[in-house]
Write a protein that holds these residues in place. Structure first.
Motif, PDB file in Angstrom:
ATOM      1  N   MET A  44       0.873  -1.260  -0.005  1.00 26.95           N
ATOM      2  CA  MET A  44      -0.004  -0.142  -0.039  1.00 26.95           C
ATOM      3  C   MET A  44       1.147   1.312  -0.066  1.00 26.95           C
ATOM      4  N   GLU A  95       2.395   4.897   0.801  1.00 28.35           N
ATOM      5  CA  GLU A  95       2.345   5.573   1.861  1.00 28.35           C
ATOM      6  C   GLU A  95       2.701   6.920   1.668  1.00 28.35           C
ATOM      7  N   VAL A 151      -3.181  12.801  -2.126  1.00 34.06           N
ATOM      8  CA  VAL A 151      -4.138  11.653  -1.933  1.00 34.06           C
ATOM      9  C   VAL A 151      -4.191  11.006  -3.397  1.00 34.06           C
ATOM     10  N   ALA A 152      -4.246  12.094  -4.497  1.00 33.53           N
ATOM     11  CA  ALA A 152      -4.161  11.684  -5.890  1.00 33.53           C
ATOM     12  C   ALA A 152      -3.007  10.614  -6.290  1.00 33.53           C
ATOM     13  N   HIS A 153      -2.004  11.047  -5.609  1.00 31.23           N
ATOM     14  CA  HIS A 153      -0.815  10.025  -5.722  1.00 31.23           C
ATOM     15  C   HIS A 153      -1.055   8.723  -5.048  1.00 31.23           C
ATOM     16  N   LEU A 154      -1.349   8.834  -3.887  1.00 30.60           N
ATOM     17  CA  LEU A 154      -1.668   7.680  -3.182  1.00 30.60           C
ATOM     18  C   LEU A 154      -2.783   6.852  -3.801  1.00 30.60           C
ATOM     19  N   ASP A 155      -3.864   7.297  -4.402  1.00 27.78           N
ATOM     20  CA  ASP A 155      -4.827   6.584  -5.044  1.00 27.78           C
ATOM     21  C   ASP A 155      -4.250   5.959  -6.175  1.00 27.78           C
ATOM     22  N   ALA A 156      -3.178   6.557  -6.827  1.00 32.22           N
ATOM     23  CA  ALA A 156      -2.587   5.748  -8.105  1.00 32.22           C
ATOM     24  C   ALA A 156      -1.419   4.823  -7.394  1.00 32.22           C
ATOM     25  N   GLY A 157      -1.399   4.526  -6.533  1.00 32.00           N
ATOM     26  CA  GLY A 157      -0.547   3.626  -5.852  1.00 32.00           C
ATOM     27  C   GLY A 157       1.014   4.104  -5.795  1.00 32.00           C
ATOM     28  N   ARG A 158       1.294   5.552  -5.903  1.00 32.81           N
ATOM     29  CA  ARG A 158       2.522   5.888  -5.520  1.00 32.81           C
ATOM     30  C   ARG A 158       2.803   6.364  -4.103  1.00 32.81           C
ATOM     31  N   ASP A 159       4.024   6.285  -3.710  1.00 33.08           N
ATOM     32  CA  ASP A 159       4.281   6.926  -2.448  1.00 33.08           C
ATOM     33  C   ASP A 159       4.641   8.077  -2.450  1.00 33.08           C
ATOM     34  N   PRO A 193      -5.863  10.795   4.945  1.00 32.70           N
ATOM     35  CA  PRO A 193      -6.439   9.569   5.661  1.00 32.70           C
ATOM     36  C   PRO A 193      -5.415   8.828   6.466  1.00 32.70           C
TER      37      PRO A 193
END
Length: 274
Positions: free
Chosen positions: A1, A3, A237-245, A270
């Motif tokens: 996941m 981070e 959050v946009a980067h996190l949602d795309a799977g990027r730390d 979050p």
């Protein structure tokens, strides 16, 4: 996941004492205090001079388990050598004890000077020299010169990937050629907020994102209001949602805004697993 690591660029600033740091807090305890309130810190002393292994060990041990440092590469490489003839300086940097951070070693930040324009061949050669794992970094460090004799440390207990990010400050980098070069090497383009003074290249070129927030209206001084922090939270959050730390650091330290802005951004994100 994926981070998000949100923090500050450096932590030892005299004006912070009695404002962010409680009155009477020992200077030796400031790192531990800051590390309890942010999730990452940029180590920037390495930009100005080579550090000693004992210093890297002390910083590692002063922070909680799971903490991560970003490390700023030496200005001797970026500003003085200007990325040329850097084999020995690069080896000396990694031999200075960087790898003593162990699992707490995050990305290496390379900040280029505003007087250095885009040169595809020079930059391709530089990016190609950067070690991509801790084991690679130890191999580079083993080629250090005599200046590091008796003060080097570069053993690796466990190998892992090593990430790099580059912050540019010359307008000639606003080109597709630079973005393509970063993508080819898997190096992150730093999204730098510099109050409009330097280019802001908000492009994804690696499997992680890196931002440096130097001040929205006044370089190194102005803070971020609620609306600005909301926008940066959406960016994270946009980067996190795309799977990027994500790594984001506040460098607006002059008026003691950086630590408070970092904590405010963390509060908007979050919670892991939430």
């Amino acid at each position: 996941m994926a981070e998000a690591r949100i923090g500050i660029s450096g932590w030892r600033y005299r004006p912070w004492r009695g404002v962010f740091y409680p009155k009477g807090l020992r200077q030796a305890d400031e790192l531990a205090y800051a590390a309890e309130r942010v999730t990452s810190i940029e180590l920037n002393g390495s930009f100005y001079s080579l550090q000693r292994p004992a210093s890297w060990q002390r910083w590692r041990d002063a922070t909680p388990e799971g903490f991560v440092f970003a490390v700023k590469g030496p200005r001797f490489i970026t500003h003085i050598k200007r990325l040329g003839d850097i084999d020995a300086p690069l080896a000396n940097f990694f031999a200075s004890g960087v790898l003593e951070l162990g699992a707490k070693l995050g990305p290496i930040l390379w900040q280029l000077p505003p007087t250095l324009p885009f040169d595809g061949d020079l930059l391709d050669a530089f990016l190609g020299r950067l070690p991509r794992s801790r084991a690679d970094a130890a191999a580079v460090a083993s080629r250090h010169d005599e200046r590091m004799s008796g003060r080097s440390s570069f053993s690796v207990a466990a190998d892992a990937p090593l990430r790099h990010a580059v912050e540019v400050r010359h307008p000639s980098f606003e080109s597709g050629d630079w973005i393509a070069l970063l993508e080819r090497h898997g190096v992150a383009s730093v999204t730098a907020d510099t109050a409009g003074r330097y280019p802001r290249l908000d492009r994804t070129t690696a499997d992680f994102a890196y931002a440096r927030l130097h001040g929205e209206e006044e370089l190194y001084a102005s803070g971020y209001d609620d609306a600005s922090l909301d926008r940066w939270a959406a960016w994270v959050v946009a980067h996190l949602d795309a799977g990027r730390d994500v790594y984001a650091y506040f460098d607006n330290d002059v008026k003691v805004r950086a630590p408070f802005d970092a904590m405010a951004l963390i509060a908007r994100l979050p919670r892991p697993g939430g």
